[in-house]
Write a protein that holds these residues in place. Structure first.
Motif, mmCIF file in Angstrom:
data_model
loop_
_atom_site.group_PDB
_atom_site.id
_atom_site.type_symbol
_atom_site.label_atom_id
_atom_site.label_comp_id
_atom_site.label_asym_id
_atom_site.label_seq_id
_atom_site.Cartn_x
_atom_site.Cartn_y
_atom_site.Cartn_z
ATOM 1 N N ILE A 1 30.990 50.827 32.740
ATOM 2 C CA ILE A 1 31.790 50.057 33.704
ATOM 3 C C ILE A 1 30.954 49.849 34.952
ATOM 4 O O ILE A 1 30.314 50.767 35.432
ATOM 5 N N PHE B 1 31.277 49.601 38.585
ATOM 6 C CA PHE B 1 32.268 49.830 39.625
ATOM 7 C C PHE B 1 31.604 49.649 40.967
ATOM 8 O O PHE B 1 30.748 50.411 41.363
ATOM 9 N N ARG B 2 32.031 48.633 41.649
ATOM 10 C CA ARG B 2 31.451 48.326 42.946
ATOM 11 C C ARG B 2 32.597 48.063 43.888
ATOM 12 O O ARG B 2 33.347 47.096 43.695
ATOM 13 N N PRO B 3 32.780 48.871 44.904
ATOM 14 C CA PRO B 3 33.879 48.586 45.817
ATOM 15 C C PRO B 3 33.640 47.246 46.511
ATOM 16 O O PRO B 3 32.503 46.900 46.827
ATOM 17 N N VAL B 4 34.691 46.491 46.704
ATOM 18 C CA VAL B 4 34.574 45.212 47.411
ATOM 19 C C VAL B 4 35.685 45.106 48.433
ATOM 20 O O VAL B 4 36.783 45.613 48.220
ATOM 21 N N MET B 5 35.382 44.370 49.474
ATOM 22 C CA MET B 5 36.423 44.095 50.460
ATOM 23 C C MET B 5 37.336 43.038 49.891
ATOM 24 O O MET B 5 36.890 42.132 49.222
ATOM 25 N N GLY B 6 38.618 43.155 50.174
ATOM 26 C CA GLY B 6 39.536 42.139 49.675
ATOM 27 C C GLY B 6 39.613 42.154 48.171
ATOM 28 O O GLY B 6 39.664 41.126 47.531
ATOM 29 N N PHE B 7 39.656 43.342 47.605
ATOM 30 C CA PHE B 7 39.753 43.461 46.160
ATOM 31 C C PHE B 7 41.076 42.871 45.695
ATOM 32 O O PHE B 7 42.124 43.158 46.223
ATOM 33 N N SER C 1 43.478 42.496 42.331
ATOM 34 C CA SER C 1 43.603 43.140 41.035
ATOM 35 C C SER C 1 43.458 42.182 39.880
ATOM 36 O O SER C 1 43.247 42.573 38.769
ATOM 37 N N GLN D 1 38.776 40.659 36.614
ATOM 38 C CA GLN D 1 38.487 41.512 35.464
ATOM 39 C C GLN D 1 37.420 42.519 35.827
ATOM 40 O O GLN D 1 36.524 42.239 36.605
ATOM 41 N N GLN D 2 37.519 43.681 35.266
ATOM 42 C CA GLN D 2 36.493 44.690 35.491
ATOM 43 C C GLN D 2 35.249 44.205 34.798
ATOM 44 O O GLN D 2 35.287 43.830 33.637
ATOM 45 N N SER E 1 37.922 32.446 36.442
ATOM 46 C CA SER E 1 38.754 33.555 35.973
ATOM 47 C C SER E 1 39.998 33.025 35.313
ATOM 48 O O SER E 1 40.911 32.538 35.955
#
Lengths: 340, 296, 739
Positions: free
Chosen positions: B103, B105-111, B113, B116-117, B200
């Protein structure tokens, strides 16, 4: 990151705990088993057999010598981590839902369940760190919670000054750890949405609670004031604070019976959700569990986290560099400002 | 009566302990085989995004890595394994430890949901493989999903009947495609959720709601004061219920004494069948079994 | 014997309304007219005649009078003057009913008796009402002219700096107009409850929003959305605008009942279904009755058959100079605007005419300089005459082109948006009357002699056809045979056509580019600017896909397509569960797909896509009824100016991008400020608590760090140790679904 799946349990996981150095993970499940694993590669170290009911809780002392577990067989047991030897069993009238060592490992707290005919009780024992020594039968403190609603979670604060409890009506209470007196109650979560978890910061001066009201809240230990609120879209079972320097919180939850009102095509919401602790904004999710997450724990080193799911799996994730590098623009700004 | 895929869990004690249905019991354990070149092939079973049972096959190589650690940690590393692991060789055992899919996993601002991962690049190969998945309808062997079969209502598959009314409120979301009979048939049909979409795609497919009639239970000896909601709530414990049909007397509205409960997943149905048969509801004891095709 | 139920005459139906006695209410509220006098009319301007001539005059008058109603000699009262020598010059006439009196007034007022006398005819009651002493002021007061009020700017929305389009959404009881913000949430302009009772509709140029009510239709516009116009048509069901928004047609399936004294409608409108209004004055110009379609009105059991009304029934020419209505099987009535008089005082007789369509834009026929509008019509086989398609020029009524067709079961007319082509889709049947196939007869209107090109060999029935707006390409959807006993609709095929490449400016013959089979599509929605099209499946419970095609794909072109004037490419596909309607915005940038609660209740709401099929936004909304983009009027720029803009697009776009960035960051400024504050606060709090904790620990004689935290600290002296760990490396992996 490649999560490591630990498959030692046949039933749902109820709690997972890291050793204080972060190298071992202890997992307990409804299958009556307690397992210990190396967090680096997921290799299982061993298991602790003896309980005769579903395990609800586990904690390890700061020196990783003693392991405490509480189960539905109404006992709390103390084990030697290295050998698996059962050192002590305490019996109660009802199931033990939480056990926790104090920050110095000298005290052990046990929370027993409220059932018809029995109230919630909190017991605090003085612990001898030597595994060979015998442990006391009598608690140094016993609190019978008769006027407040059922206690769901409990913990010992910094300096072992307070005992903090979470209740099934969403409230948080603070008790004097010496006298057992109720000091203060805060109605932090929505009414009648039970507090599902309570986890401390590294120095126990603040803590995070999760609730069925789909939020997690950060509280000041001494005042019980709500410092931050993190809003999710699913009832939460667990919440953890990542150790500094990262400033995140991790929430886990999900509903087993499919929530019909959502339009999400995905199978439920079995994700660990990451929020920025200070800005309360969601910054990411990690999927993988195919059942609700029952517990999330972060290694004290901050390099990895693990989650125990309803699906019987423990998933251990070692973070990649982007996780540590991530900063909000104001954080970066501050960093650079400090340099000058 | 119980389906073969359900394993009986060990030493079940207090039924009151169970507050949530158990998913762990249903999947078979991982299988490991050693290969000639020193690698191992591990097959693990899991439930994929669409709620279907899937298996992951991995070929792995074990390597030894040296690291510098906190001395106490080093000490613990040296402890001999105990309990069920006593005497076993060093290293993670495949029956207890497997690697999941990579996976990013990268934190992002304004995530948001809806995103898609991301999967790691090697996963694209896997996605391609899925794209070439052959679809065959279980009912008429046409190149469409079983739920899209035009003969769905007339030629129900393999002995399980679905009866009467569709409960439109049941089980929205995640209506997985019922990919009956994979691997056979040479059609080049690409299911919509796998077609190369720009941007998306939502994949909000609520249409393909599945009423797998292999996962329908017949519940008899139902109290006449029972309601659909009661049954739904009782059976929801074991998995997602897509439909509840409670036979009612047209005039009085009272229950006629039997009902059909359909699950999204057959294994849920199997578990429910096992657990709810003999359950006391009202003043009667329920009988639960898999629904058989009616002889009409 | 007492009357029983069986003996009741079915003719005397129990009409609920009549049985209830309203007489007391009537008495109370009825406007009192002069009793019995409303059957009287007064004729003025008569020649003054002697008593002997009087009879002759009366008889002469009677001839005229009886043409409109029933009266008799004795009901004509022509008074004589005091001396009895001659008549006063006016007469009173009594008719049988007030309606006849009114008709007489209408018909005879202002008509000439002879060279020197023109009669004025009025109702007696009117004269009483207006002429009685004291009713009218003796002195002349000039009428007050209201001061000039500046009206609101009706086209204000076009001036939006960001060039956004507006749309209206009708959900639940609320009608709201919004700016389209592409990916973000739409910005609300206005939202009102109970703005309309049945649906809303934009006027063709987007100037007004029309709302429907039981009493009539209202037009709203301007930046404040005030009510600009009101058209009183009680029971109105449908509304249609002329293309230039000067006229509006309203229709109600119930014939109107106009009471006396109605300020807007006159008795002319009584009993009519259609009214054509002048928008500027809000006055009705003319009204009409619904023409019943030929055929039985009742089926075998005597139940009335519901006829599907064709709407719009009054079709406007492209410049709204003419409006025409067809009387099926007989002819076409063309009316000239603004007076709504029947052109040439008679309808155009076309025996057997089944359908007609005006050209949608001023035609440009080869070598024709005079003004004309074209309409296309078709007639079926009648006796020995074959079916015909005709192209007629208005106002000359010359038939520009006809074509004979054979074995026709049905035909549909499709004009291209610039009137360059009209395609007649002909459903053919074999001798045994089973429909076998379809042909397209395409009239190439711009070419000399209007040649007709035939595209045949289309298998199955064509269920949908659409020209590219402003282009010369088209798409059709064919459906296979409906197999008996299967509940599922047959699979459809989508076929794409374009003209061949030929030298010079000519348009080549139409060739099939490609056919896509085994689809479920049933709807074609072109972008208003052409080139892009959405082919979709709507109103289908099992299928709801949207295919986004590009006709001028700028990538690689297939070998076999090199002679074609299109490079067709599927850009993307999407799904919208339960989609019922698809609408392009007027700029051709966005597509809104909606699921209306009027068609089903499963999931309602909308999706917004960009032209290439990327989903920008979706919002499920309960009780979502209608989505409609606000149309734009034609561009005011000349062709050269538009060319210039395109050339300099790069420069313009730079400006716009800067604006976009500025917008994003300015929205963030507030957020960034807030975050800064939060961070400061948090760090300060942490500092405080840590300091407090440290102090307390020291006071208590405890080490600075608790034991559990101490665990992480590695002493210098101890140093780190090397540890061996076994790791698994994944070489290959794949997943598959297990049965």
């Amino acid at each position: 990151m490649r999560p490591i799946l630990l498959q030692g349990h046949e039933r749902a996981l109820t709690q997972v705990k890291f050793s204080k150095e972060g190298d071992l993970i202890f997992s307990v499940s409804k299958d009556h088993l307690v397992c210990a694993w190396y967090s680096a590669n997921g290799e299982r170290f061993g298991a602790y057999k003896g309980h005769q009911g579903a395990l609800w809780t586990v904690d390890v002392d700061p020196s990783t010598t003693l392991l405490a577990t509480g189960a539905a067989d109404s006992t709390m047991r103390l084990w030697e981590v290295r050998t698996g030897k059962l050192l002590k069993t305490w019996d109660y009238p009802t199931a033990v839902k939480r056990v926790e060592f104090s920050e110095d490992g000298k005290q052990l707290l046990a929370l027993t369940e409220k059932r018809t005919g029995h109230l919630s009780n909190i017991y605090v024992y003085d612990i001898n760190p030597d595994p060979e020594a015998s442990q006391t039968e009598e608690p140094s403190l016993r609190i019978t919670v008769d006027e407040l609603p059922r206690v769901t979670v409990a913990g010992i604060s910094c300096l072992s000054k307070y005992i903090v409890t979470g209740h099934e009506d969403g409230s948080i209470s603070q008790w004097d750890a010496k006298t057992g007196e109720l000091i203060h109650t805060a109605f932090s979560h929505d009414e009648n949405q039970l507090v599902s978890d309570l986890q401390w910061s590294a120095d126990r001066t603040y803590f995070i609670t999760s609730s069925k009201d789909k939020t997690a809240k950060l509280h000041d230990t001494s005042s019980l004031e709500v410092l931050k609120t993190y809003v999710a879209d699913t009832p939460l079972n667990s919440a953890a604070i990542t150790p500094e320097p990262t400033q995140y919180v991790i929430l886990g939850g999900g509903q087993a019976a499919m929530d019909v009102t959502t339009t999400s095509a995905r199978q439920g919401k079995f994700e660990a959700r990451f929020y920025h602790k200070v800005f309360e904004e969601e910054i990411g999710r990690v999927r993988g569990h195919f059942g609700p997450l029952n517990y999330v724990a972060v290694s004290p080193t901050g390099h990895c986290y693990c989650s125990g799911g309803e699906d019987g799996y423990v998933r251990v994730h070692h973070f990649d560099p982007p996780y540590f590098d991530f900063k909000f623009e104001v954080e970066r700004e501050r960093e650079q400002g400090l340099r000058f | 009566m119980a389906a073969a895929s359900v394993q009986t869990p060990p030493a079940r004690t207090d039924w009151a302990e169970d507050s949530e249905p158990d998913l762990a019991t249903v999947l078979p354990p991982p299988q490991v085989t050693k290969n000639k070149d020193g690698t191992e092939t591990i097959v693990t079973f899991f439930i994929n995004e669409d709620g279907k049972k899937a298996k992951r096959t991995q070929r792995i190589r074990r390597t030894i890595v040296k690291k510098k650690e906190n001395p106490r940690v080093a000490e613990r590393r040296a402890w001999p394994k105990m309990g069920p692991e006593a005497g076993k060789p060093a290293g993670p055992r495949s029956d207890t430890t497997t690697l999941g899919e990579n996976i990013i996993f990268r934190p992002v601002m304004g995530f948001k949901s809806g995103q898609q991962q991301e999967k790691a690049p090697e996963e694209d190969k896997k996605a391609d493989a899925l794209k070439k998945m052959q679809i065959k309808c279980r009912i008429c062997s046409g190149d469409h999903f079983t739920t899209k079969c035009p003969f769905k209502d007339t030629m129900a598959p393999e002995g399980e009947a679905g009866s009467a009314a569709v409960d439109m409120d049941g089980g929205m979301g995640g209506g997985g495609e019922d990919a009956g009979g994979l691997g056979v048939g040479s059609s080049s049909y690409v299911p919509p959720h796998l077609r190369g979409k720009t941007g998306s795609g939502t994949g909000e497919r609520m249409g393909g709601r599945e009423r797998d009639d292999l996962a329908t239970l017949r519940v008899t000896n139902v109290s006449e004061f029972a309601e659909e909601e009661d049954l739904r709530q009782m059976f929801e414990r074991y998995g997602r219920v897509t439909r509840v049909f409670l036979a009612k007397d047209r005039d009085t509205g009272r229950a006629k004494g039997f009902a059909f409960v359909s699950y999204a997943d057959r294994s849920d149905a199997a578990r429910a069948c096992e657990k709810m048969d003999g359950y006391g509801f009202g003043h009667l004891i329920l009988r639960v079994e898999f629904a058989k095709k009616s002889t009409t | 014997m007492a009357p029983s139920f069986e003996q009741l005459d079915p003719e005397d139906d129990y009409d609920g309304e009549e049985e209830i006695d309203f007489s007391d209410l009537r008495e109370q509220y009825e406007v009192r007219m002069e009793e019995g006098l409303d059957t009287f009319i007064v004729i003025d301007g008569l020649p003054k005649v002697t008593p002997s001539q009087k009879d002759k005059l009366v008889k002469f008058l009677l001839r005229k009078l009886t043409s409109v109603g029933r009266t008799k000699e004795e009901n004509v009262f022509m008074p004589m003057n005091e001396a009895g020598e001659e008549s006063e010059g006016f007469a009173f006439v009594e008719y049988e009913s007030p309606a006849q009196a009114a008709a007489a007034v209408k018909a005879l007022h202002g008509t000439a008796l002879d060279k020197r006398h023109t009669i004025a005819v009025n109702k007696l009651t009117d004269i009483e009402r207006y002429g009685r002493e004291g009713r009218i002021e003796e002195t002349y007061n000039p009428p007050q002219i209201a001061a000039f009020e500046e009206k609101e700017h009706l086209r204000w929305w076009l001036g939006d700096a960001e060039g956004r389009d507006q749309f209206v959404m009708y959900r639940g009881d609320n009608v709201g107009v919004f700016w389209n913000e592409s990916a973000g949430a739409p910005e609300q302009v206005v939202d009102r409850m109970h703005w309309t009772e049945s649906f809303v509709q934009w006027s063709p140029k987007g100037t007004y929003l029309t709302s429907m009510h039981t009493q009539g239709v209202q037009l709203w516009g301007g930046p404040n959305w005030s009510r600009h116009k009101r058209f009183m048509h009680p029971g109105v069901n449908l509304v249609d605008f002329s293309p230039d928004e000067r006229f509006i047609t309203t229709w109600s399936h119930r014939p109107m009942e106009v009471e006396e004294g109605n300020p807007v409608l006159s008795l002319e409108e009584d009993g009519k279904n259609y009214i054509i209004w002048d928008v500027a004055t809000a006055k009705p110009i003319r009204s009409f009755v619904t023409l019943d379609l030929p055929g039985p009105t009742q089926d075998e059991e005597g139940n009335p058959i519901k006829k599907k009304i064709q709407w719009p029934a009054f079709k406007w020419s492209s410049d709204a100079k003419y409006v025409a209505r067809m009387t099926q099987g007989q002819g076409i009535s063309v009316y000239e605007l603004p007076r709504m008089n029947l052109m040439d005082k008679q309808s155009i007789k076309i025996e057997g005419v089944m359908d007609f369509e005006w050209c949608p834009a001023p035609p440009q026929r080869d070598n024709i300089r005079e003004y004309e509008q074209l309409l296309c019509y078709w007639t079926p086989e009648m006796g020995s005459n074959p079916a015909k398609v005709g192209l007629m020029s208005i106002p000359t009524k010359n038939i520009v082109r006809t074509r004979n067709l054979f074995n026709v079961s049905d035909a549909k007319l499709h004009w291209q948006s610039e009137s360059a082509f009209v395609c007649v889709k002909v459903d053919r049947h074999s001798k045994s009357k089973k429909t076998t196939g379809t042909n397209l007869e395409i009239f190439r209107v711009r070419e000399k002699g209007v040649p007709v090109e035939v595209v045949d060999n289309i298998p199955n029935t064509v269920i949908n056809f659409a020209w590219e707006p402003k282009g010369d390409r088209f798409i059709l959807i064919t459906a296979g045979e409906v197999t008996q006993g299967v509940a599922v609709p047959p699979k459809t095929s989508v076929s794409f056509y374009c003209p061949e490449k030929v030298k010079g400016n000519a348009v080549g013959n139409f060739k099939l580019i490609r056919t896509v089979d085994k689809k479920n599509n049933n709807a074609i929605h072109w972008s208003p600017a052409g080139r892009f099209v959405v082919v979709a499946t709507v109103l289908n419970q099992q299928s709801f896909d949207l295919d986004f095609w590009d006709f001028d794909f700028e990538g690689e072109r297939d070998e076999k397509d090199k002679d074609l004037t299109a490079n067709l490419q599927l850009m993307g596909t999407a799904d919208h569960y339960g989609v019922t309607d698809i609408d392009w915005d007027p700029s051709g940038r966005f597509v809104a797909t909606s699921a209306s609660v009027w068609k089903h209740r499963m999931e309602n709401g909308y999706h917004l896509y960009n032209f290439s099929g990327t989903l920008l936004r979706e919002e499920p909304i309960e009780a979502f009824k209608q989505w409609s983009w606000r149309p734009r009027p034609e561009r005011l720029l000349s062709k050269e100016e538009m060319k210039n803009v395109r050339k300099n697009l790069r420069e313009y776009s730079r400006q716009f991008e800067e604006i976009d960035q500025a917008k994003k960051s300015s929205a963030n400024k507030a957020v960034v400020e807030e975050r800064r504050r939060q961070l400061e606060e948090w760090l300060a709090w942490r500092e405080r608590t840590q300091a407090d904790l440290l102090e307390e620990r020291r006071e208590l004689g405890l080490p600075d760090l608790s034991e559990e935290r101490e665990a992480l600290v590695v002493d210098e002296a101890e140093g780190e140790k090397v540890v061996e760990e076994m790791f698994e490396e994944i070489l290959e992996e794949h997943e598959e679904v297990v049965e």
